[in-house]
Design an enzyme around this catalytic site. Sequence first.
Site, PDB file in Angstrom:
ATOM      1  N   HIS A  65       0.845  -1.139   0.091  1.00 35.91           N
ATOM      2  CA  HIS A  65      -0.053  -0.046  -0.051  1.00 35.91           C
ATOM      3  C   HIS A  65       1.020   1.249  -0.126  1.00 35.91           C
ATOM      4  O   HIS A  65       0.348   2.519  -0.221  1.00 35.91           O
ATOM      5  CB  HIS A  65      -0.847   0.186   1.227  1.00 35.91           C
ATOM      6  CG  HIS A  65      -0.409   0.210   2.482  1.00 35.91           C
ATOM      7  ND1 HIS A  65      -0.249  -0.875   3.244  1.00 35.91           N
ATOM      8  CD2 HIS A  65      -0.017   1.330   3.054  1.00 35.91           C
ATOM      9  CE1 HIS A  65       0.232  -0.400   4.373  1.00 35.91           C
ATOM     10  NE2 HIS A  65       0.310   1.107   4.175  1.00 35.91           N
ATOM     11  N   ASP A  96       0.090  -7.545   1.288  1.00 35.76           N
ATOM     12  CA  ASP A  96       0.477  -6.320   1.384  1.00 35.76           C
ATOM     13  C   ASP A  96       2.106  -5.869   1.576  1.00 35.76           C
ATOM     14  O   ASP A  96       2.539  -5.387   2.499  1.00 35.76           O
ATOM     15  CB  ASP A  96       0.113  -5.584   2.816  1.00 35.76           C
ATOM     16  CG  ASP A  96      -0.239  -4.141   2.814  1.00 35.76           C
ATOM     17  OD1 ASP A  96       0.251  -3.579   1.866  1.00 35.76           O
ATOM     18  OD2 ASP A  96      -0.466  -3.329   3.725  1.00 35.76           O
ATOM     19  N   SER A 173       4.425   2.406   7.918  1.00 37.19           N
ATOM     20  CA  SER A 173       4.259   1.348   7.225  1.00 37.19           C
ATOM     21  C   SER A 173       5.469   0.784   6.399  1.00 37.19           C
ATOM     22  O   SER A 173       6.123   1.923   5.563  1.00 37.19           O
ATOM     23  CB  SER A 173       3.229   1.586   6.028  1.00 37.19           C
ATOM     24  OG  SER A 173       1.763   1.820   6.790  1.00 37.19           O
TER      25      SER A 173
END
Length: 208
Positions: A65, A96, A173
């Site tokens: 992402h 992911d 992230s």
Amino acid sequence: AEAESALSSVALMERVKPSVLKINVTSKTYDHSQPWNAPDIESCSGSGFVVQLDNDEKYIVTNAHVEEGSVRITVRQAGGKKDFTSRKVLVDHRCDLALLALPDALASVPAIPISSHFPQLGESVHVIGFPQLGEKICITKGGMSRCELDEYAQSEWEGIQFGVDAVINPGNSGGPAVNGHGQLVGVAFQGADNGQGFVIPSEVLQHF
């Protein structure tokens, strides 16, 4: 014995810091219901780190992402003054995760070693990356609080994940989660309103 040989947060940061990169992404988003409109161009940032595969090739790991829709990707070391262009090599939105090419100029950057054991509940976990609202590298410390099958927000796939009470904020992230010896136990990928963070286990990364 494990506690005696564990590194302090300061020593751990010094060991892992060279391998953690800030990732800047320029992306295009299209409205397919109105294809005549120009795409929206957005910029975002995330974190990543260097790993070495069994064939001795080095790559950058981040979340899918983070690089989603990317038309330009640059990476920078903590404290570095220059951005280096990268590109995506392999992406799997279900888990992911994404691999990015390591620029030639960063070929000497050390890879983070992957832990050979599955972390236990209560074991210390450090999350390192570049959360938003600042440019400096950041480290947060907590413990592994759970391990279970749950939904990955990116794909709604139900996969194994760790819950940790080390803070994970936007921008973290794709950053590494490491044990007290500086070994990789997973990849930070999402947080919750209650302050709990979630980590993709290194076993999922290795399978990817």
